[in-house]
Design an enzyme around this catalytic site. Structure first.
Site, PDB file in Angstrom:
ATOM      1  N   ALA A   1      22.744 -35.382  41.667  1.00 26.04           N
ATOM      2  CA  ALA A   1      23.325 -36.081  40.513  1.00 26.04           C
ATOM      3  C   ALA A   1      23.337 -37.588  40.723  1.00 26.04           C
ATOM      4  O   ALA A   1      22.933 -38.363  39.846  1.00 26.04           O
ATOM      5  CB  ALA A   1      24.735 -35.566  40.245  1.00 26.04           C
TER       6      ALA A   1
ATOM      7  N   VAL B   1      22.266 -25.949  45.739  1.00 32.04           N
ATOM      8  CA  VAL B   1      21.920 -24.659  45.133  1.00 32.04           C
ATOM      9  C   VAL B   1      21.098 -24.825  43.863  1.00 32.04           C
ATOM     10  O   VAL B   1      20.595 -23.855  43.333  1.00 32.04           O
ATOM     11  CB  VAL B   1      23.195 -23.843  44.808  1.00 32.04           C
ATOM     12  CG1 VAL B   1      23.954 -23.534  46.068  1.00 32.04           C
ATOM     13  CG2 VAL B   1      24.083 -24.581  43.814  1.00 32.04           C
TER      14      VAL B   1
ATOM     15  N   LYS C   1       7.112 -23.003  38.042  1.00 34.21           N
ATOM     16  CA  LYS C   1       7.977 -21.950  37.501  1.00 34.21           C
ATOM     17  C   LYS C   1       7.645 -21.746  36.032  1.00 34.21           C
ATOM     18  O   LYS C   1       7.647 -22.695  35.250  1.00 34.21           O
ATOM     19  CB  LYS C   1       9.446 -22.347  37.659  1.00 34.21           C
ATOM     20  CG  LYS C   1      10.412 -21.383  36.980  1.00 34.21           C
ATOM     21  CD  LYS C   1      11.846 -21.857  37.101  1.00 34.21           C
ATOM     22  CE  LYS C   1      12.755 -20.991  36.257  1.00 34.21           C
ATOM     23  NZ  LYS C   1      14.162 -21.431  36.300  1.00 34.21           N
TER      24      LYS C   1
ATOM     25  N   GLN D   1      -4.928 -26.191  22.836  1.00 38.02           N
ATOM     26  CA  GLN D   1      -4.497 -25.725  24.143  1.00 38.02           C
ATOM     27  C   GLN D   1      -3.420 -24.655  23.998  1.00 38.02           C
ATOM     28  O   GLN D   1      -2.529 -24.769  23.155  1.00 38.02           O
ATOM     29  CB  GLN D   1      -3.938 -26.889  24.961  1.00 38.02           C
ATOM     30  CG  GLN D   1      -4.930 -28.023  25.178  1.00 38.02           C
ATOM     31  CD  GLN D   1      -4.269 -29.218  25.843  1.00 38.02           C
ATOM     32  OE1 GLN D   1      -3.135 -29.137  26.280  1.00 38.02           O
ATOM     33  NE2 GLN D   1      -4.989 -30.325  25.912  1.00 38.02           N
TER      34      GLN D   1
ATOM     35  N   LEU E   1      28.535 -31.599  39.319  1.00 39.69           N
ATOM     36  CA  LEU E   1      29.680 -30.732  39.564  1.00 39.69           C
ATOM     37  C   LEU E   1      31.007 -31.420  39.262  1.00 39.69           C
ATOM     38  O   LEU E   1      32.012 -30.748  39.033  1.00 39.69           O
ATOM     39  CB  LEU E   1      29.661 -30.248  41.015  1.00 39.69           C
ATOM     40  CG  LEU E   1      28.459 -29.386  41.408  1.00 39.69           C
ATOM     41  CD1 LEU E   1      28.511 -29.047  42.892  1.00 39.69           C
ATOM     42  CD2 LEU E   1      28.389 -28.127  40.567  1.00 39.69           C
TER      43      LEU E   1
ATOM     44  N   THR F   1      20.259 -24.188  34.623  1.00 42.34           N
ATOM     45  CA  THR F   1      20.648 -25.327  33.784  1.00 42.34           C
ATOM     46  C   THR F   1      21.406 -26.415  34.547  1.00 42.34           C
ATOM     47  O   THR F   1      21.762 -27.430  33.950  1.00 42.34           O
ATOM     48  CB  THR F   1      21.512 -24.848  32.604  1.00 42.34           C
ATOM     49  OG1 THR F   1      22.620 -24.073  33.110  1.00 42.34           O
ATOM     50  CG2 THR F   1      20.698 -23.986  31.652  1.00 42.34           C
TER      51      THR F   1
END
Length: 525
Positions: free
Chosen positions: A28, A57, A88, A160, A342, A353
């Protein structure tokens, strides 16, 4: 002793730049520092201590991270090399509806609509007629992910296929990469522990950070990236926390990386268990693993033992145990302090997210960037709008996560039985019932997840509409069958041309050889 983080009006008479102090580093803090350094004229200082660890994490992302990196001008291949990243294409959910079942929430579109009918209505009609395959057969991202393939199409190459991607990466390496980026652009890193925040007695705003040894860091605006401690934001006047643990009761996590066998699946895996779920995130050098669970139904020791028993390879280090309360700070921006990461709140990383919420908070703040010495009313108005937009975004993501738990058929397991029986937020309950009754879906304002995302999760969790849209009944069955078969065939042909993910990643990330200087008469001799 005050550390000099001050500025004066520029020589041409322009106002002095906004002085921003960021408390805490990690993902962050360094995302905020890099964005401020690259995209604004602010003077930025970041305070962090090597003696304070960070929570690593948030290693899986969604496609919006590419916009952030692109905005900074980051080279994608270099970024993947430096962060040990992989591609991903979506998230596989295994065992969420019931044990032994699975589905994928893949990025991008699913199928092709016809006129005003979205594809899932055509699929529902095809299912009624017994000619439609599983929904994932009509998703390019899912088929590529399950085949272990990856491809990018060169810019300007005609029509595409839509195949958006995100990344898995080492969050600590990403923070280190952004630190180098930010410091090269003038961000001052200050090593030290923050002992307190010195407040203005009249306004309640923060005047300075007080560090160990009596050092003071003065600034016009402060960004709190101190994690769950929320050292600055948690102490601002009138601050409160919206606790959502009655909807999302998991309150613990244990995480550990493990050795990899060398294969890189281009998707995240979230496997449900009796009291929560386990994540699997493949990186170039290791696999990130974690167990999210509810301590009411599973002890910390049991969770750790279960995690260690379900790894691809030998663990790399000691498992890291975390405690959290799901929810968000009611006012992330209060006075001259903004909470990010956090410090702003926590939503479990079920849909990857965590880093996106940091990114969107930064983007929102940059669009409302205050001027030094702005009147209190002007800043309060911007803060109010920031907090309104944040509350909408967080609540929309919260509801999407709740759907995964509430729509389950895992009978006889106390954790899941209670999740299935809980009273849902009104908007979510209405959305589920509308879809179950009619198959209708709409995206509210600019909420994060698309109709395709909601459709995949609703159907994957077993929320099946009672019938297709009446307009779908008018389609000629033979034409519908040709449409479905054509989509499936096109996807299969496209996936068949793609290289394997590991080979593509290796070729994409390989450093380009340095260009040899052109020969001259001297060098040619």
């Amino acid at each position: 002793m005050a550390v000099t983080h001050t500025s004066s009006p520029t020589s041409d008479g322009r106002p002095a730049p906004l002085r921003v102090a960021i408390a805490g580093g990690g993902t962050a803090g360094w995302m905020a520092a890099a964005a401020l350094a690259r995209l604004t004229g602010c003077e930025v200082a970041l305070v962090e201590s090597d003696g304070i660890g960070t929570v690593g994490v948030g290693e899986a992302t969604i496609p919006q991270i590419r916009l952030f990196n692109r905005g900074l001008g980051i080279d994608e291949a270099e970024f993947l090399r430096e962060t040990k990243g992989t591609f991903k294409l979506g998230i596989e959910f295994y065992g969420w509806r019931k044990a032994g079942t699975g589905y994928m929430h893949a990025f991008g579109t699913v199928g092709r609509g016809a006129g005003l009918l979205p594809f899932h209505q055509l699929w529902l009609r095809g299912r009624e007629l017994g000619m439609a395959k599983d929904l994932g057969a009509y998703s390019l991202n899912e088929q590529a992910a399950r085949a272990g393939r990856m491809q990018m199409w060169p810019a300007g190459q005609g029509s595409q296929p839509d195949m958006p991607w995100a990344y898995h990466f080492d969050a600590a390496l990403y923070a280190a990469y952004l630190r180098r980026f930010a410091e090269a652009r003038g961000v001052a890193r200050i090593e030290g522990r923050i002992e307190s925040a010195e407040k203005d007695g009249e306004s309640g705003d923060i005047a300075a950070l007080v560090l160990d040894g009596g050092r003071r860091i003065e600034a016009d605006f402060f960004i709190d990236c101190t994690g769950f401690r929320a050292l600055l934001a948690g102490d601002m006047p009138g601050q409160s926390f919206a606790d959502w643990s009655h909807w999302l009761p998991c309150d613990r996590a244990v995480a550990v990386p493990c050795e990899t066998g060398g294969g890189f699946t281009p998707y995240t895996r979230a496997a449900a268990h009796a009291a929560g779920w386990q994540w699997r995130i493949p990186l170039q050098h290791q696999i990130g693993n974690g167990m999210v669970y509810c301590s009411e139904f599973l002890s910390d020791d049991e969770a750790e033992a279960q995690l260690l028993a379900n790894l691809d390879g030998a663990p790399l280090g000691t498992p890291n145990r975390l405690r959290f309360t799901t929810g968000m700070r009611a006012a992330p921006w209060r006075g001259n302090c903004l909470a990010l990461g956090l410090a702003a709140g926590f939503l479990e990383p079920l849909e990857s997210t965590s880093i996106h919420l940091i990114q969107s908070g930064i983007a929102r703040f940059l669009s409302m960037l205050p001027r030094p010495g702005s009147p209190a009313g002007e800043t309060a108005a911007m803060a109010g709008e920031f907090n309104r937009q944040s509350a909408f975004e967080w609540a929309a993501i919260r509801d999407f996560l709740i759907l995964h738990y509430a729509a389950n058929d895992r009978r006889g397991e106390p954790f899941w039985d209670r999740a299935r029986a809980m009273e849902l937020p009104a908007g979510l309950a209405d959305r589920i019932e509308l879809f179950r009754s009619t198959g209708y879906l709409s995206r509210e304002h600019d909420e994060l997840f698309t109709e395709a995302g909601w459709t995949q999760v609703l159907l994957g969790q077993g929320v099946m509409p009672r019938a297709a849209h009446p307009n779908a009944d008018a389609l000629d069955p033979a034409a519908l069958q040709r449409l479905l078969a054509g989509i499936e065939s096109d996807i299969a042909a496209t996936v068949g041309t793609m290289p394997g993910h590991a080979n593509f990643l290796r070729a994409f990330c390989m450093p380009q050889p340095a260009k040899r200087p052109a020969a001259t008469k001297e060098t040619a001799r």
